[in-house]
Design an enzyme around this catalytic site. Structure first.
Site, PDB file in Angstrom:
ATOM      1  CD  GLU A  85      -2.970  -1.191   2.236  1.00 54.73           C
ATOM      2  OE1 GLU A  85      -2.589  -0.712   3.321  1.00 54.73           O
ATOM      3  OE2 GLU A  85      -4.054  -1.781   2.092  1.00 54.73           O
ATOM      4  CD  GLU A 128       5.043 -21.291  11.581  1.00 56.88           C
ATOM      5  OE1 GLU A 128       5.197 -21.590  12.765  1.00 56.88           O
ATOM      6  OE2 GLU A 128       4.109 -20.559  11.168  1.00 56.88           O
TER       7      GLU A 128
END
Length: 272
Positions: free
Chosen positions: A81, A112
């Site tokens: 953004e 992960e």
């Protein structure tokens, strides 16, 4: 210092399946109300990381977010953004997630848990000591993130983190840790809830404050925003109208000519 994973502790509520929709909503909302207060307690830590980040970016560095699962997705969201909001290069703030782009939409099994992939993912961007790397992990125990920051430290790269547990392994490897202690989740262990909200609030603060410090906001307006749709073109036109006290038609012509709110205002004031 002892380490207790409060994000994994039992919820303060039980028998959720017996609650009405109204009860569920009120209880979730009551828990959510505590998140901004937890963020407030971490403001000094947030300030320290942002101050360092601004200096690095002023010197030509970049800001990296690295995480897994929800934490990784939030980092990517915040990074993505920045170009439309502040008109900066997509290479200034970069989000990296364990498992790569596939993991943005779908869980990638055991991604992960890798202690080597995080550093490989960073090196793909030619990471250097000019940059800042912020590890995001609600638990503060994600191996992918911790190992990546350890490698950064060894290579003199500034490190920070956003976590929701006190004295976590991730905090200990971060030069500038941010700990937002939100407590147990409404649904036990579901850290996409309060912990995710806390991380989003902190990420908002990091990029917004940094971009203001770098000069990408004038007054309170996004003068460097990308004019990528009609809504933003209309918003830009109104900004120019207000800043220069001119008609909508004049403002629209200036925006079409210069394709930037900032440049339109500057050139008008300079008599161009």
């Amino acid at each position: 210092m002892s380490f207790t994973k409060t994000t994994e502790q039992d919820s303060n509520y039980d028998h959720l399946e017996k609650m009405s929709v109204n009860e569920l909503l009120k209880n979730i909302n009551n828990e959510d109300k505590t998140v901004p207060l937890a963020v407030e307690k971490a403001l000094p830590q947030i300030e320290s990381l942002i101050t360092q980040t601004v200096e690095k970016l002023k010197q030509g560095g970049r800001l990296f977010y690295i995480g897994a699962g929800t934490s990784g997705r939030l980092g990517i969201l915040d990074a993505s953004e920045c170009p439309p909001t502040f008109g900066v290069s997509p290479n200034l703030v970069i989000g990296i997630i364990a498992g790569g782009d596939t993991a943005i939409r779908n869980a990638v099994e055991f991604a992960e848990d890798s202690i080597s992939q995080g550093w490989k993912d960073l090196k793909a961007y030619n990471i250097s000591e000019n940059d800042v790397v912020v590890g995001i992990a609600a638990s503060g125990t994600t191996p992918y993130v911790i190992a990546a920051l350890e490698n950064c430290n060894e290579n003199n790269i500034l490190t920070g983190c956003i976590t929701c547990n006190k004295n976590s392994p991730l905090s200990k490897v971060s030069k500038y840790p941010i700990e937002v202690i939100v407590g147990p989740e409404f649904v036990t262990g579901s850290s996409r809830m309060k912990a995710g909200t806390a991380q989003k609030l902190v990420l908002n603060m990091i990029t917004t404050t940094t971009m203001i410090q770098l000069g990408h906001i004038k007054g309170n307006k996004m003068v460097d925003m990308q004019l990528s749709n009609n809504k933003l073109v209309n918003r830009g036109t109104k900004m120019i109208m207000k800043a220069l006290n001119i008609s909508e038609n004049e403002a629209s012509k200036l925006l079409k000519k210069y394709k930037s709110v900032r440049l339109a205002i500057q050139n008008y004031n300079n008599g161009n």
